[in-house]
Design a protein around this motif. Sequence first.
Motif, PDB file in Angstrom:
ATOM      1  N   ARG A 178       6.846  15.154 -60.545  1.00 48.62           N
ATOM      2  CA  ARG A 178       7.331  16.248 -61.396  1.00 48.62           C
ATOM      3  C   ARG A 178       8.264  17.172 -60.622  1.00 48.62           C
ATOM      4  N   ASP A 186      12.013  17.967 -61.877  1.00 45.53           N
ATOM      5  CA  ASP A 186      12.415  19.329 -62.215  1.00 45.53           C
ATOM      6  C   ASP A 186      13.562  19.832 -61.354  1.00 45.53           C
ATOM      7  N   LYS A 200      18.176  20.181 -64.736  1.00 40.03           N
ATOM      8  CA  LYS A 200      17.035  20.706 -63.993  1.00 40.03           C
ATOM      9  C   LYS A 200      16.105  21.436 -64.965  1.00 40.03           C
ATOM     10  N   ASP A 201      14.814  21.442 -64.632  1.00 38.94           N
ATOM     11  CA  ASP A 201      13.834  22.151 -65.440  1.00 38.94           C
ATOM     12  C   ASP A 201      13.160  23.240 -64.605  1.00 38.94           C
TER      13      ASP A 201
END
Length: 275
Positions: A170, A174, A272-273
């Motif tokens: 993750r 991200d 991107k997160d």
Amino acid sequence: MARDLPLLISPQGLLPALGDSGLLIVDLGQSSVYQQAHVPGAIHLDFRQLQRNTPPAPGLLPDDAALETLLGSIGLTPDTHVVAYDDEGGGWAGRLLWLLDAVGHSRYSYLDGGIHAWLADGMPTESTPTQPRPVSYRLGRKNLRTDVPFEEMLRRHTDDNVVIWDARSREEFDGRRAFALKGGHIPGAVHYEWTEAMDKSRNLRLRDLDAVRAELAERGITSDKEVITHCQTHHRSSFSWLVGKILGFDNIRGYAGSWAEWGNHPDTPVEKDLK
């Protein structure tokens, strides 16, 4: 001759096939583990030989000459049935099976849970190395649907009928952790980490397949789409590719260049997160 074996085979399913002519069992775990205990008759293969290992995209397939040398060195023939396993839950085993698929060899199986499940089930082991029987191997017609080249990935990653399965962590997805010049993910990609399909309480066997299928579907990864898996070097995502094959995804492919190629290319879009 090796009997017909399913794509996903349990330790109990493999045991009666040990010793069959035409069966090639390949251990892709650490050499130190192989030397302690391995499936009887299994040869050991250094997983580094499964990738090109040159920057900026070390995960690309080896060139044709290297592939012929590699596959000849393990004794592969058109009639050979390969059973692959490792000691990490299927990453390198999946990479070998993906490579075989890419060169047009479709007789292969994955030992569910690898050496951990084999030992946990009390199966027999050997510690003496098994030497392969090399042959002269020549590439035939490759399966051009297995690997996705960079140019196609760049052109088609936003297609409505394509879903990009990102198997990295993750943090990598991200953009909080990067192993390339750029961090983040391919626009529109869906995250499902490769280890999510493993049952850590059952020696890294695959979790219930219906449960995994449902989780993937919730994220838009379904068999009616063209599914393309990737990670950093198409090691972890080779297992994701294999999981998709086991689930019956007929149109699943791997992007061998993966993030090492995409994230280091000056002209690729990135999302991107970061929150």
